[in-house]
Design an enzyme around this catalytic site. Structure first.
Site, PDB file in Angstrom:
ATOM      1  NE  ARG A  15      35.595  39.912  37.676  1.00 13.00           N
ATOM      2  CZ  ARG A  15      36.060  40.652  36.674  1.00 13.00           C
ATOM      3  NH1 ARG A  15      35.521  40.529  35.480  1.00 13.00           N
ATOM      4  NH2 ARG A  15      37.051  41.500  36.844  1.00 13.00           N
ATOM      5  CE  LYS A  69      44.786  41.897  40.487  1.00  7.79           C
ATOM      6  NZ  LYS A  69      43.828  42.391  41.508  1.00  7.79           N
TER       7      LYS A  69
END
Lengths: 165, 506, 506, 165
Positions: free
Chosen positions: B291, B116
């Site tokens: 994903r 992140k």
């Protein structure tokens, strides 16, 4: 057969009799013209004065619920063959309150030592199951009287982990 | 197209991918841990191989074992599903080295977005609006300093994190240290990486995300947004598409930014760019999930597309079969995530045997499930059982349909969060789409209505309880009011597993 | 909107309508015959009342009893479903007289279209293309004369008919008399009306129908076509939307004619205009069904609409919420009608107890079912158990998806036609959409592949048979290889019902 | 335990032995490393050399089928406890062929009288069930030797209705 059913503190007396035409049913002495069919195991179809009720029985862990349509009732039942009372795991009325494991899991961390003072709602134990950690909080403000488990221990549902006095 | 694909996952998503393979004429290879031999994905697949003990690290997170199965079975590609290895770039590289196609983005893009902190830096550079905070991992001391500067409340997040794991809200300085440490240890357990960072908390934000899809020929499109503001402890509980507050223009803007973000990261295949949206409808980059999302079905229903089919075709080198202007949204879809957890008891997991399973069906109802009646839910993994999705021409009809579907749904033997959804869907704020990420916590802290309502249903419940007891002997154990044996059986089952768990962690 | 609606039907369509009522906040009233007390529609409804013996004429066709329940229960409207009283104008009038709204077209339109002979005359007047034949009921003598004139083969049809009942194909003069009489007696039983007529047979036609929808304010739209050419003895087996041979222009033409036909008949609510389409893509009016069709779900999936919701809104006096130009078709839908009948034995009905029911689910799969595991299918009514529908972006994907869904579907305890669908969907002509109303009969007359294929699966079957036997005692009766008790139980159950049947008809 | 299973005329010898590690299985003498799990009653999950098979058992009326994936096998099984053979209801090898009721239902009409000559495939009896009429045809060309039922009679599945010689 006579059963005493308790729902949300209110208790009902249910008399059942099998007749050629199905079940005869009295609720608190008053005759109810209920038409019962066991659709599937654990599921009943009840017709009462034209209203149709699909009723399911839910038994999970220590609780039994009766689901009527989409409403859920926690019931306890006293019958000729078995007796069970329903009391929340954290029960006990004295000054001592227990912290019980609400599900099987593993003790990850102890956040308070025996003898330490805790506020009601303060986290005392971290337990992990299904990869989620959950903090078990002190049921009351007081002193941690006992810690019964060690970090890393596997515990069962309902097992007492600690006591706060 | 691939002839054989290995699915490196379990539960409903493994079944979802196996179904797609079956529909596309691709042989499917399942992998399973010791406690999953009887799991649904094993019997639904064309091939299935054991990969070790229950502990994820020794099975579903075990790259060597999974690649070994892929080689032995002759799988040409691996679909990682979500969770487990799905965002593990090392796994993606290992697949490539083994000459096996990883069905997802390139490892480089996963690494960038997977951290992140690096993602923040990159997105900032790309001019994507960001929430104030640290762009890198911190020590406790640094965290305390930064928090003091930008002011509480703040969020602590795992750099490698996702799904709320290793994530904590901190309202004041006193809470910071313990929360920081819990987050670190959770992150270590979940992702093998204890790097955590800190971000300013946007009050009452919505969580809205954009689905993107890119092929390996430079084409990237967005497939509209998903509204995921109904969350508990940063876990999505209900998702819908479209969002009630997103109009055509906002959709184009967010979609444009998302495609821009994906392209700047060299992204391919399916991905999701998550945004926080404040009360003024400004949106801030939150993270990109590299994903397939749990909630992808709501996008499939409103676009009419099949994202898993498209993932497979993209991975096989095909071009996107449509252009951005061909993507049209129709109707409204809502998804409920059904978990084995007890909403009346802090949502504690409730593993055990599913003694009864009555599933909703009929118009506009889709269920992606990973369980079946008679199966025992293990306590080793995420407790999600199934995803229930309702589709209808508009949001009000979709809500009504979901309520109907929930009325038809029954899970016996274990606790589930089914009752929670009724409370949410009946709530006037939800009906009016007045939701933010705090909506559910507020609802939960409010007093639930007493179930013994004066509508006479309690009389029916009382009679039924007696009837179940009276008919118990004539029926099988589950149906009668004979909790003792059932309970004992479950407990002893749990005991075994719990012991195994204990041993495993010695 | 209505507060309470009575559903004058049973099985999957009753459940379908009850679900719609639940979704719209309308209380539902079910009616049931003696053998249907445990039927799904009874437990799903808010209210349920018995209306007499199993024989349809004494229960589901008994207008007086049904209206009596409607009055007692305070239902404001009646939904007739399909079959039974759904196309009975007398019933519609009786509802009106009782001040109860009949959810369907006006009785006048039902009478016109309900008599195929009058419908032919009217449609001919309206300039709709017709198949040569008699425009009125005939005697055997007249039929023989007319057949001689227009030439064999010809069809004999019940004027009040539908769903293949009272319908016979006659290839030569010798067959005509017996077929005529069987058709008459079947028509009498099924519709209380033995009027039959005669039509020239169009060789290798397709059956393509147009869904129309009209409100009570003069607006009528068409919702595209359904391809229903896969039939056995004039019973639809598989339906799909759209049709592979209908392009935009042909759709507009057929839709226009259908709307014209509906308007000329003063038609409102949902209806279907059926056409025969010859090999040159000319279409001929076949009949108009003045009710909701069994196969309405495929139209719902490609249009995104809910026809039953719309029926209720129209009946409540609302205007159509959209215009013709708003109707857009997206993707492809296929429906399989799942019957309790044995495809390996002349499709003879197979009533009995459903001992096991494993249902398909997941992406693009919809099931409208009227049964549940543990229920005993009565032999008194149409043996349809359920409708399985698959939706996907295109026809090939929809076929693949349906095959996947069929692989997941399992019905134990009774025979079903599930195996038939696999044969159809695997057939190259079906894949290529080279289908006509004779397709299925040709397929059935061909030799089916021997099931003991050399793929080694028979080894597995042999092992499994032994394992089931070996594990039988530890399991419940159904799972073990202990046919005797199970079989006996079923037979004796049948015996009881069969006797009841016998008595009933004395 | 030893079973003899017959599928499409081919017969298999299956030896089963319960061991600590599940079932030991021999097919026609050759050891098969099959891994068996009973997922649900009537459903088995078999793993054999990595291939996964979901196997279901279908018992309907007089037939037992084993469904492997989407392939269906009619099986007959001889085991220590029970014996059953599967023969089509219309069986019988002599000059006399029977017409049996394939399902419970009601005889609507007799189309041929005793003693009358019939062609193979000619309709002899009309039976009705579930509101569908079906014509039962002569199994061979010959003479109707016996009609055993009357119009209007209720009949059971498998009951013999007529004989053709």
């Amino acid at each position: 057969m006579i059963y005493e059913v308790t729902i949300a503190g209110k208790s009902y007396r249910v008399e059942l009799q099998r007749s050629a035409r199905g079940w005869q049913c009295k609720l608190d002495g008053r005759e109810l013209p209920v038409d019962v069919t066991a659709a599937q195991s654990g599921v009943l179809s009840l017709l009462l004065n034209g209203r149709s009720y699909e009723v399911k029985q839910e038994i999970a862990g220590t609780d039994t619920n009766i689901v009527v349509g989409n409403e859920r009732f926690a019931v306890s039942l006293r019958d000729p063959r078995s007796f069970r009372s329903r009391r929340s795991a954290g029960g006990g009325d004295q000054g001592v309150k227990k912290i019980n494991a609400p599900m099987p899991g593993k003790i990850v961390r102890l956040l308070a030592a025996e003898g330490s003072a805790v506020q009601a709602g303060q986290s005392v134990i971290v337990i992990e199951a299904m990869k989620m950690q959950n903090e078990l909080k002190a049921p009351k403000t007081g002193v941690v009287k006992k810690i019964i488990v060690a970090e890393g221990a596997a515990v069962d549902a309902g097992q007492t982990l600690a006591e706060v006095e | 197209m691939f002839k054989k694909v290995l699915i490196a996952n379990r539960g409903e998503i493994a079944v979802r991918v196996i179904r797609a393979c079956r529909e596309m004429g691709i042989a499917s290879v399942a992998v399973f841990s010791e406690v999953d031999r009887a799991a649904l994905h094993v019997s639904k697949a064309d091939e299935a191989y054991p990969i070790g003990p229950a502990a994820a690290r020794e099975s579903y997170l075990n790259i060597a074992k999974i690649l070994d199965v892929a080689r032995k079975s002759g799988a040409e590609a691996v679909h990682p599903g979500y969770g487990f290895l799905s965002e593990n770039a090392q796994f993606a590289r290992a697949c490539a080295d083994a000459g096996i196609k990883f069905i997802g983005p390139p490892a480089s893009a996963m690494e960038l977005m997977g951290s992140k902190t690096r993602a923040r830096t990159a997105m900032q550079a790309a001019g994507v609006p960001m929430v104030p905070g640290s762009a890198r991992g911190l020590t406790v001391a640094e965290a305390e300093a930064l928090a003091g500067k930008i002011g509480f409340p703040v969020m602590i997040k795992a750099a490698a994190g996702g799904g709320g794991k290793g994530m904590r809200l901190v309202r004041n300085a006193a809470e910071l240290k313990p929360a920081f440490e819990t987050a670190q240890s959770e992150a270590l357990r979940a992702f093998n990486d204890d790097e955590v960072y800190l971000e300013k908390l946007i009050e009452n934000p919505r969580h809205i995300e954009i689905q993107v899809l890119g092929d390996e020929h430079g084409n990237v499109v967005y497939l509209g947004e998903r509204e995921c503001s109904v969350q508990r402890r940063h876990q999505k509980v209900i998702e819908e598409a479209p969002s009630a507050i997103v109009d055509e223009e906002m959709r184009r803007k967010m979609g444009g930014v998302a495609v821009q973000a994906a392209k700047s990261a060299g992204y391919t295949n399916a991905g999701t760019v998550e945004f926080l949206v404040d009360t003024a409808r400004n949106f801030y980059f939150l993270e990109m999930n590299t994903r397939l999302q749990v909630e992808h079905p709501v996008t499939e229903l409103v676009t009419g597309l099949d994202l898993v089919h498209l993932q497979l075709r993209i991975a096989a080198g095909e071009k996107l079969p449509f252009k951005q202007e061909d993507v049209r949204l129709r109707g409204h879809a809502i998804e409920c995530r059904i978990y084995a957890e007890d909403p009346e008891n802090n949502f504690f997991p409730s593993p055990g045997k599913i003694t009864r399973l009555m599933r909703p069906s009929g118009p506009g109802v889709r269920e992606d499930s990973g369980v079946y009646e008679g199966w025992t839910v293990p306590l080793d993994y995420d407790p999600m059982l199934s995803k229930l999705v309702a589709y209808a021409p508009d949001r009000a009809a979709a809500i009504a349909r979901m309520r109907r579907a929930l009325d038809e749904y029954f899970i016996g033997g274990i606790k589930s969060n089914l009752p929670l959804f009724r409370r949410i869907l009946e709530h006037p704020d939800f009906a009016a789409a007045r939701i933010d990420t705090g909506f559910l916590d507020r609802l939960l802290s409010a007093q639930p209505e007493i179930s013994a309502s004066g509508n006479g249903l309690s009389d029916i419940a009382a009679i039924a309880a007696a009837l179940f007891a009276a008919t118990a002997p004539q029926k099988n154990g589950q149906s009668g009011a004979r909790p003792e044996p059932a309970r004992h059986e479950e407990l002893s089952a749990w005991k075994r597993v719990a012991r195994a768990e204990g041993l495993r962690n010695e």
